[in-house]
Enzyme design. Structure first.
Site, PDB file in Angstrom:
ATOM      1  N   LYS A 267       0.844  -1.205   0.000  1.00 27.86           N
ATOM      2  CA  LYS A 267       0.000   0.000   0.000  1.00 27.86           C
ATOM      3  C   LYS A 267       0.874   1.248   0.000  1.00 27.86           C
ATOM      4  O   LYS A 267       1.739   1.407   0.855  1.00 27.86           O
ATOM      5  CB  LYS A 267      -0.920  -0.015   1.231  1.00 27.86           C
ATOM      6  CG  LYS A 267      -1.746   1.257   1.426  1.00 27.86           C
ATOM      7  CD  LYS A 267      -2.705   1.154   2.614  1.00 27.86           C
ATOM      8  CE  LYS A 267      -3.371   2.489   2.920  1.00 27.86           C
ATOM      9  NZ  LYS A 267      -4.281   2.421   4.092  1.00 27.86           N
ATOM     10  N   ASP A 272      -2.652  10.031   3.820  1.00 24.94           N
ATOM     11  CA  ASP A 272      -4.059   9.642   3.939  1.00 24.94           C
ATOM     12  C   ASP A 272      -4.776  10.598   4.887  1.00 24.94           C
ATOM     13  O   ASP A 272      -4.684  10.473   6.102  1.00 24.94           O
ATOM     14  CB  ASP A 272      -4.154   8.199   4.454  1.00 24.94           C
ATOM     15  CG  ASP A 272      -5.599   7.755   4.661  1.00 24.94           C
ATOM     16  OD1 ASP A 272      -6.504   8.438   4.138  1.00 24.94           O
ATOM     17  OD2 ASP A 272      -5.801   6.723   5.332  1.00 24.94           O
ATOM     18  N   LYS A 279     -10.342  12.542   8.375  1.00 25.74           N
ATOM     19  CA  LYS A 279      -9.900  12.086   9.696  1.00 25.74           C
ATOM     20  C   LYS A 279      -9.868  13.257  10.685  1.00 25.74           C
ATOM     21  O   LYS A 279      -9.705  14.402  10.268  1.00 25.74           O
ATOM     22  CB  LYS A 279      -8.476  11.510   9.584  1.00 25.74           C
ATOM     23  CG  LYS A 279      -8.361  10.181   8.878  1.00 25.74           C
ATOM     24  CD  LYS A 279      -6.906   9.725   8.846  1.00 25.74           C
ATOM     25  CE  LYS A 279      -6.750   8.394   8.137  1.00 25.74           C
ATOM     26  NZ  LYS A 279      -7.416   7.275   8.800  1.00 25.74           N
ATOM     27  N   ASP A 290       1.465   6.116   5.684  1.00 32.49           N
ATOM     28  CA  ASP A 290       0.509   5.167   5.113  1.00 32.49           C
ATOM     29  C   ASP A 290       1.035   4.493   3.832  1.00 32.49           C
ATOM     30  O   ASP A 290       0.312   3.760   3.168  1.00 32.49           O
ATOM     31  CB  ASP A 290      -0.831   5.885   4.850  1.00 32.49           C
ATOM     32  CG  ASP A 290      -2.027   4.962   4.994  1.00 32.49           C
ATOM     33  OD1 ASP A 290      -1.882   3.889   5.599  1.00 32.49           O
ATOM     34  OD2 ASP A 290      -3.107   5.312   4.486  1.00 32.49           O
ATOM     35  N   ASP A 349     -12.329   7.004   3.609  1.00 34.12           N
ATOM     36  CA  ASP A 349     -11.150   6.716   4.431  1.00 34.12           C
ATOM     37  C   ASP A 349     -10.773   5.229   4.373  1.00 34.12           C
ATOM     38  O   ASP A 349      -9.707   4.843   4.827  1.00 34.12           O
ATOM     39  CB  ASP A 349     -11.403   7.152   5.882  1.00 34.12           C
ATOM     40  CG  ASP A 349     -10.127   7.280   6.689  1.00 34.12           C
ATOM     41  OD1 ASP A 349      -9.037   7.279   6.068  1.00 34.12           O
ATOM     42  OD2 ASP A 349     -10.214   7.380   7.923  1.00 34.12           O
ATOM     43  N   GLU A 351      -9.650   3.693   1.930  1.00 33.64           N
ATOM     44  CA  GLU A 351      -9.100   3.833   0.581  1.00 33.64           C
ATOM     45  C   GLU A 351      -8.055   2.777   0.258  1.00 33.64           C
ATOM     46  O   GLU A 351      -7.870   2.411  -0.899  1.00 33.64           O
ATOM     47  CB  GLU A 351      -8.491   5.235   0.410  1.00 33.64           C
ATOM     48  CG  GLU A 351      -7.058   5.419   0.935  1.00 33.64           C
ATOM     49  CD  GLU A 351      -6.896   5.172   2.430  1.00 33.64           C
ATOM     50  OE1 GLU A 351      -7.891   5.314   3.151  1.00 33.64           O
ATOM     51  OE2 GLU A 351      -5.789   4.817   2.877  1.00 33.64           O
ATOM     52  N   ARG A 353      -7.910  -0.415   0.793  1.00 33.43           N
ATOM     53  CA  ARG A 353      -8.439  -1.632   0.173  1.00 33.43           C
ATOM     54  C   ARG A 353      -8.835  -1.405  -1.283  1.00 33.43           C
ATOM     55  O   ARG A 353      -8.848  -2.335  -2.080  1.00 33.43           O
ATOM     56  CB  ARG A 353      -9.591  -2.178   1.017  1.00 33.43           C
ATOM     57  CG  ARG A 353     -10.781  -1.288   1.086  1.00 33.43           C
ATOM     58  CD  ARG A 353     -11.703  -1.628   2.250  1.00 33.43           C
ATOM     59  NE  ARG A 353     -11.146  -1.223   3.532  1.00 33.43           N
ATOM     60  CZ  ARG A 353     -11.728  -1.452   4.710  1.00 33.43           C
ATOM     61  NH1 ARG A 353     -12.866  -2.116   4.769  1.00 33.43           N
ATOM     62  NH2 ARG A 353     -11.179  -1.044   5.819  1.00 33.43           N
TER      63      ARG A 353
HETATM   64  N1  BES Z   1      -4.436   4.200   6.852  1.00 34.30           N
HETATM   65  C1  BES Z   1      -5.609   3.951   7.615  1.00 34.30           C
HETATM   66  C2  BES Z   1      -5.389   2.911   8.706  1.00 34.30           C
HETATM   67  C3  BES Z   1      -4.508   3.329   9.856  1.00 34.30           C
HETATM   68  C4  BES Z   1      -5.035   4.041  10.902  1.00 34.30           C
HETATM   69  C5  BES Z   1      -3.182   2.960   9.886  1.00 34.30           C
HETATM   70  C6  BES Z   1      -4.224   4.394  11.961  1.00 34.30           C
HETATM   71  C7  BES Z   1      -2.373   3.309  10.923  1.00 34.30           C
HETATM   72  C8  BES Z   1      -2.888   4.025  11.976  1.00 34.30           C
HETATM   73  C9  BES Z   1      -6.696   3.446   6.717  1.00 34.30           C
HETATM   74  O1  BES Z   1      -6.724   3.956   5.438  1.00 34.30           O
HETATM   75  C10 BES Z   1      -7.991   3.828   7.349  1.00 34.30           C
HETATM   76  O2  BES Z   1      -8.261   4.976   7.439  1.00 34.30           O
HETATM   77  N2  BES Z   1      -8.765   2.843   7.758  1.00 34.30           N
HETATM   78  C11 BES Z   1     -10.016   3.056   8.388  1.00 34.30           C
HETATM   79  C12 BES Z   1     -11.008   2.116   7.757  1.00 34.30           C
HETATM   80  C13 BES Z   1     -12.433   2.362   8.144  1.00 34.30           C
HETATM   81  C14 BES Z   1     -12.909   3.695   7.609  1.00 34.30           C
HETATM   82  C15 BES Z   1     -13.268   1.243   7.589  1.00 34.30           C
HETATM   83  C16 BES Z   1      -9.850   2.750   9.875  1.00 34.30           C
HETATM   84  O3  BES Z   1      -9.126   1.819  10.210  1.00 34.30           O
HETATM   85  O4  BES Z   1     -10.421   3.483  10.673  1.00 34.30           O
HETATM   86 ZN    ZN Z   2      -4.945   4.573   4.716  1.00 33.57          ZN
HETATM   87 MN    MN Z   3      -7.793   5.792   5.336  1.00 35.54          MN
END
Ligand code: BES
Ligand code: ZN
Ligand code: MN
Length: 503
Positions: A267, A272, A279, A290, A349, A351, A353
């Site tokens: 990834k 992000d 966020k 990220d 968010d 994104e 996947r």
């Molecule tokens: N990059 C984030 C995941 C992340 C969060 C990595 C904190 C490291 C520290 C990812 O893109 C994300 O935002 N995931 C969301 C998914 C949700 C919206 C389904 C998450 O984990 O909150």
């Molecule tokens: Zn992310």
């Molecule tokens: Mn995200």
């Protein structure tokens, strides 16, 4: 820093400081410590009796030899109880001791690990020592302009070995460890770099450096090329940013021509923000990390080439920013992925996947023997496992087993989460084939379930590195910040793979 392996006796070697590992429970001094004690008429004994040093893991103490040995200082490095000894402890002990040496303002230091005393083969010991020193001394200083003298670099580290036979073993193993550590630090540098200095284009530039190596070929797809082939899930994410997205393909062919490759997917979100589903601003800065999965894949390919591994391995890195620009994709949008399947966007968010979905489908064009993806995919994985463990999910038990073996060897811990049918229900959409958000319960798993829909029939493992990719506290050989997690794991995995295909 130059790493040298020399034949000789530590009691005769001239150095600013010599690091000597020492166990905790040694009333009786053993190995090199005993030898140095004898040479120095009881100096080691005095330090230990006086309570200055007890050999506890990560405890460090220094003694000035005043000419008793050619080394100016002896740095005792505690490795804990002998019964609990692991090479991981050796990494930690040497990292801590090396940082201590650096804090003294010394540029040159040495060691002479005692193989018999440490009860492990010389190659394992040497590897752990070099990794500990190189990884523990890491600092990210690119943007420091004042007080630069405080961020000292080291010039030379010498490993003194007694016999010619051990010398050869140690030399090649130290070289390997140096190559692997360099790849880890390369990944750390990329992850540490701020979003404005590590854009998708910058990532492609870094990839170009890797492609200078033998047997490595680089292809970078730009947005128009991606559009042509239909990578609309990836391009959907990229729409909110002015920074052009890049799809980076690093193709390393060290194995037989006819051999199908392992494909590593990473990834590459260079920042992000969450997009329209933005966020909270607190800690948003950490989302420059990220792209840690992409950096790990690049580091792994770099090391594979430098080690000349007899494997074929392709690295795929979808790289983009996730920003809420005027043309950004929105909650409710439906994207048609490269696989032809449609995705309802519930959260912009989620994104990672989406870009991985297209990359995983693209991986199929290489007819891979295995696909492994690394991604800072979900906060849910950090909640489930903590920040020192990588979550593992996948469809192939043999492949999972191999990853677990590599994790055991490198101490880059992985733990499996289930991928049962029940979870797949949660990502079905009312209006499209899938939705990109399965709700909070089991969030790491529903993300993996989503990815699985785009892999095809190839053996596949997904590694969620959201926890260990970025540390908020120092660890013995990982300074806080970017860890470079995944590089050592993947290099070990590819090395083992090479052994398998040879036999
Ligand atoms: N990059 C984030 C995941 C992340 C969060 C990595 C904190 C490291 C520290 C990812 O893109 C994300 O935002 N995931 C969301 C998914 C949700 C919206 C389904 C998450 O984990 O909150
Ligand atoms: Zn992310
Ligand atoms: Mn995200």
């Amino acid at each position: 820093m130059k790493i040298l392996v020399k034949r000789g006796e530590i009691t005769n070697y001239k150095s600013e400081a010599v690091i000597v590992p020492c166990f905790e429970d040694g009333k009786e001094l053993q190995g090199k410590v005993a030898l140095l004690d004898e040479k120095s008429s009881g100096l080691m004994r005095e330090i230990i009796r006086g309570g200055d040093f007890d050999g506890k893991y990560l405890h460090v103490s220094v003694a000035y030899t005043r000419g008793i040995t050619p080394a100016k200082r002896i740095v005792l490095a505690g490795v804990g109880k002998k019964a609990d000894f692991t090479t991981e402890k050796l990494r930690g002990a040497f990292a801590t001791a090396a940082r201590y040496v650096r804090s003294l303002g010394i540029k040159e230091f040495s060691t002479s690990p005692d193989f018999i005393f440490l009860d492990k083969p010389p190659d394992e010991i040497a590897k752990a020592v070099v990794e500990g020193v190189c990884l523990g001394l890491y600092q990210y200083t690119s943007f420091k302009t004042i007080d630069r003298d405080k961020t000292r670099g080291m010039k030379e580290f010498a490993i003194i070995v007694e016999t010619e036979k051990a010398c050869n073993i140690v030399r090649s193993s130290a070289k390997e460890a140096e190559i692997i550590s360099r790849a880890v630090c390369f990944a750390r540098d990329m992850v540490s770099a701020p979003g404005n200095e590590m854009t998708p284009t910058d990532m492609a530039h870094e990839a170009r450096k890797i492609a200078k190596r033998k047997n490595v070929k680089l292809t970078v797809l730009d947005e128009s090329e991606m559009k042509k082939i239909g990578m609309n899930a990836f391009l959907g994410v990229a729409r909110g940013s002015e920074e052009p997205a890049k799809f980076i393909i690093l193709d390393y062919r060290g194995g037989n021509k006819s051999e199908r490759p392992v494909v590593l997917v990473g990834k590459g979100l260079t920042f992000d923000s969450g997009g329209i589903s933005i966020k909270p601003s607190e800690k948003m800065d950490e989302m420059k990390s990220d792209m840690a999965g992409g950096a790990a894949v690049m580091g792994a390919i770099m090391a594979a080439a430098d080690l000349n591994l007899k494997v074929n391995a392709v690295g795929l890195i979808p790289a983009t920013e996730n920003l809420p620009g005027g043309r950004a994709y929105k909650p409710g949008d439906i994207l048609k992925s490269l696989s032809g399947q449609t995705i309802e966007v519930l959260s912009t968010d989620a994104e990672g996947r989406l870009i991985l979905a297209d990359a995983l489908t693209y991986a199929g064009t290489f007819r891979p023997v295995a696909i492994v993806d690394l991604a800072t995919l979900t906060a849910a994985c950090v909640i489930a496992l903590g920040d020192h463990v990588t979550g593992m999910m996948g469809t192939d038990d043999r492949l999972k087993h191999k990853i677990r073996d590599a994790a055991d060897a490198t101490e880059e811990k992985v733990w499996e989460l289930p991928l049962w049918e029940d979870y797949h229900e949660l990502i079905k959409s009312d209006v499209a084939d899938y939705k990109n958000h399965g709700g909070r319960p089991g969030g790491a798993i529903t993300a993996a379930a989503f990815l699985s829909k785009f892999v095809g029939d190839y053996p596949w493992v997904h590694l969620d590195i959201a926890g260990p990719a970025w540390l908020t506290k120092d660890k013995p050989y990982i300074p806080k910040g970017a860890s470079g997690v995944g590089v050592r794991l993947m290099v070990q995995f590819l090395r083992d793979w090479q052994k398998r295909t040879k036999s």
